[in-house]
Design a protein around this motif. Structure first.
Motif, mmCIF file in Angstrom:
data_model
loop_
_atom_site.group_PDB
_atom_site.id
_atom_site.type_symbol
_atom_site.label_atom_id
_atom_site.label_comp_id
_atom_site.label_asym_id
_atom_site.label_seq_id
_atom_site.Cartn_x
_atom_site.Cartn_y
_atom_site.Cartn_z
ATOM 1 N N ARG A 82 40.599 36.373 39.608
ATOM 2 C CA ARG A 82 39.953 37.540 40.200
ATOM 3 C C ARG A 82 39.687 37.279 41.679
ATOM 4 N NH1 ARG A 82 35.902 41.689 39.783
ATOM 5 N NH2 ARG A 82 35.894 42.492 41.932
ATOM 6 N N TYR A 93 37.820 38.465 44.811
ATOM 7 C CA TYR A 93 36.653 39.283 45.135
ATOM 8 C C TYR A 93 36.738 39.698 46.601
ATOM 9 C CZ TYR A 93 34.457 38.139 40.683
ATOM 10 O OH TYR A 93 34.172 38.024 39.333
ATOM 11 N N TYR A 105 41.991 42.331 40.639
ATOM 12 C CA TYR A 105 40.974 42.796 41.586
ATOM 13 C C TYR A 105 39.821 43.521 40.901
ATOM 14 C CZ TYR A 105 44.173 41.318 45.146
ATOM 15 O OH TYR A 105 44.985 40.528 45.929
ATOM 16 N N GLY A 119 38.474 38.090 35.393
ATOM 17 C CA GLY A 119 39.601 37.218 35.645
ATOM 18 C C GLY A 119 39.452 35.901 34.895
ATOM 19 N N GLY A 126 37.301 33.038 39.476
ATOM 20 C CA GLY A 126 37.228 33.858 40.673
ATOM 21 C C GLY A 126 37.611 33.092 41.921
#
Length: 642
Positions: A363, A365, A408, A412, A415
């Motif tokens: 992911r 961020y 996004y 995930g 991160g």
């Protein structure tokens, strides 16, 4: 459902029969008719002929089953005015950058006479029967010629908002250096209100004729933060009570024209995926920008557009695919159309493999609106670094050159957060494992989150000779990037790679370049000794076999194994999507070299592996090999979960 849209020329002499045939064969649902030049400045008979031609075109293409929209300029690209327009245009207030620079055709939206003229233009277009109008991506105050607008009209509004007599010469320091301030707040408000005012006037012009006409715009890379009003706000104002539509920013031609020097094709695609996540769930008709400007293959190769379009297919994002040169007949360079037709069987396989699945990976961020609280350098860096820092993701750049899939939204597998984005992590976010740059680590420490960092200092030695990797990474790599940091670590931090720095008098100093740390709450971090926003995309921090392997091998420690990894192939870009039964991974070889025997490792046991657009074989319960991927080629694997 993914849709395909194409822009076409308003030229009355265009071979429409050929274009219509092409569009049907391509599978296009919608066309946007673009008028060369500045429609708004045309008067009398010329305006009437343009509108009559637009009506004829609309009726023709609608009769062939296409949705039809008109695509027009809004504030101007800053180009020299046409001689026939100069007398009309010279009376309008131009956008003025904070450096005091103006361009010929870039008009300020606070100029009411210009805004009313544009409102009248869209009224005329709606009266011609057009059901959709799209403003181009010069609907912005930044970029041309700089940051925002500091014309007399905007400066008067700014002084009123602040209650003090601020001068244009003070804006660089007071708005675009340091952190949050009343000056930045006022600037954001004044810029945003002027953009929203223009959008409302456009909507009013259409509503005078037909409130059901849909209006949207093409975003630019400053539209998501730096314009004061963001792309989603403006889209919803323009839409009125109708379904909104918005074209994303980020196009293949950015590579061939070197428009954004820090970008690679995969980071451009990732920027689109990021925008899609920001905008998702708001009922907006969203689509990409597969622009091949200036639209022949001497300048912009079709393969860049095809890679871009196929990546959006994998993600399920609609596309606005530029396949014609507006100034020429369709036969002039038909390759963009021809290659699309030739690839249609592959497109169908991509849709069957990826449709309905959910993206999976690390992911990333990235906060959409961070300029207000952004801690910029104390010395003004210029408008381009500010624009880049507030939009483009350095975290994605490191992952996407090493075939590490990203997402996004959601948690995930772990991160990654760089720089200013760490200010916006929630307590729930931080409970997952994280990859950090030094700036993000400092921000989290200041928030009271223990990431194993005691202190940070700049490298004051002569330079960095090498970066060496602990354990299974025997290769040393020359380090050519900006601003390595000297980190003092807390007890329990585990350095896993090192800088070798040449000191003075001559000696080699060895300091951590990356470390792992687990705090007392069980939160885990992989921290790098550099600041992402200072790096070029070509930094050896990002373009590195060992970097990719180091990240891959620590993902499980941070959270979970990568769904699939394929390290050792420069600029092999991956998007992974899964459902309960299978994992699908698309691989894009964004490199001039061929790939032979690409070794894939899956995060879970797999069986009955299928290969799309390539040959390959399963080599173990969690491994497979793709035999060959051509330069700028696409391959995919479908792995059924055990």
């Amino acid at each position: 459902m993914r849709n395909l849209y194409v822009p076409i020329s308003a030229n009355p002499l265009l071979n429409d029969a050929q274009v219509i045939n092409d569009l049907h064969e391509m599978g296009v649902q919608r066309v946007y008719i673009t008028n060369n030049g500045r429609f708004c400045f045309e008067r009398g008979k010329i305006r009437e002929e343009q509108l009559a031609n637009l009506k004829r075109k609309r009726e023709l293409y609608e009769s062939e089953g296409f949705e039809v929209g008109s695509w027009i300029c809004s504030l101007g690209f800053g180009d020299p005015q046409r001689p026939m327009n100069k007398r009309i245009a010279e009376k309008y207030t131009r956008i003025r950058s904070i450096a005091g620079k103006e361009l010929d055709d870039a008009i300020c939206p606070l100029d009411e006479s210009y805004t009313e003229m544009m409102s009248g233009l869209v009224e005329d277009i709606a009266r011609s029967g057009m059901k959709m109008i799209m403003l181009d991506d010069e609907f912005c105050l930044c970029v041309r010629p700089g940051l925002g607008c500091a014309c007399d009209l905007h400066m008067a509004k700014l002084r009123e908002e602040l209650g003090e007599d601020i001068r244009i010469e003070e804006l660089e320091k007071k708005v675009f250096t340091g952190g949050a301030s009343k000056y930045r707040d006022a600037w954001i408000k004044v810029m945003g209100e002027s953009m929203k005012h223009f959008a409302r006037k456009i909507r009013e012009g259409v509503d005078r004729v037909d409130p059901s006409v849909r209006v949207g715009f093409c975003s630019g890379y400053t539209s998501w933060d730096l314009e004061g009003a963001d792309a989603l706000e403006l889209t919803e104002i323009l839409a009125g009570n109708n379904k909104p539509f918005l074209r994303f920013t980020g196009a293949p031609y950015w590579i061939s024209t070197n428009r954004i020097p820090r970008q690679t094709l995969q980071t451009i695609i990732e920027t689109v995926r990021m925008q899609n996540a920001w905008a998702k769930g708001r009922g907006i008709d969203l689509f990409g920008e597969s622009d091949t400007f200036p639209r022949d293959r001497f300048h912009s190769p079709a393969v860049h557009s095809e890679i871009y379009d196929m990546a959006l297919m994998v993600e399920g994002i609609s596309d606005f695919k530029y396949v014609y040169n507006y100034s020429c007949q369709p036969e002039y360079d038909s390759y963009y159309v021809d290659i699309h037709k030739r690839n249609k069987p592959l497109y169908e396989k991509i849709a069957n493999a990826f449709e309905g699945k959910t993206s999976v990976g690390v992911r990333v961020y990235e906060e959409m609106r961070k300029f207000r609280n952004f801690d910029l350098p104390e010395k003004y860096t210029g408008h381009k670094p500010v624009m880049a820092a507030t939009m483009f993701s350095d975290a994605q750049a490191m992952l996407t050159s090493n075939a590490i899939p990203t997402v996004y939204e959601g948690k995930g597998i772990c991160g990654i957060v760089f720089g200013e984005n760490a200010k916006y992590l929630s307590a729930e976010d931080i409970d997952g494992g994280f990859i950090l740059d030094t700036k993000a680590a400092e921000i989290l420490e200041a928030r009271g989150i223990d990431v194993g960092l005691k202190s940070v200092s700049l490298n004051t030695h002569c330079g960095v000779l090498m970066e060496t990797f602990k354990g299974r990474y025997p290769d040393d790599l020359p380090f050519d990037s900006a601003g390595p940091r000297i980190l003092e670590l807390k007890e329990g931090a585990d350095p896993i790679s090192f800088f070798e720095i040449e000191g003075y008098p001559p000696e080699v100093i060895k300091v951590p370049s990356a470390y792992r740390y687990e705090n007392a709450k069980g939160q885990r971090f992989l921290v790098f000794a550099f600041v992402g926003e200072e790096q070029k995309d070509s930094s050896s921090f990002y373009w590195s076999y060992s970097r990719g392997a180091l990240i891959r091998d620590n993902l499980c420690w941070l959270g979970k194994e990568a769904p699939a990894s394929c390290i050792g192939n420069p600029h092999l870009y991956a998007i992974a999507r899964e459902d309960d039964g299978e994992l699908a991974v698309g691989y894009f070889n964004i490199h001039a070299d061929e790939i032979f025997n690409a070794e894939i490792t899956f995060g879970d046991d797999a069986e009955n592996i299928e290969f799309i657009n390539c040959e390959g074989r399963q080599t173990g319960a969690r491994s497979a090999v793709i035999d060959y991927i051509k330069p700028f080629g696409f391959a995919a694997v479908i792995a059924r979960k055990r």
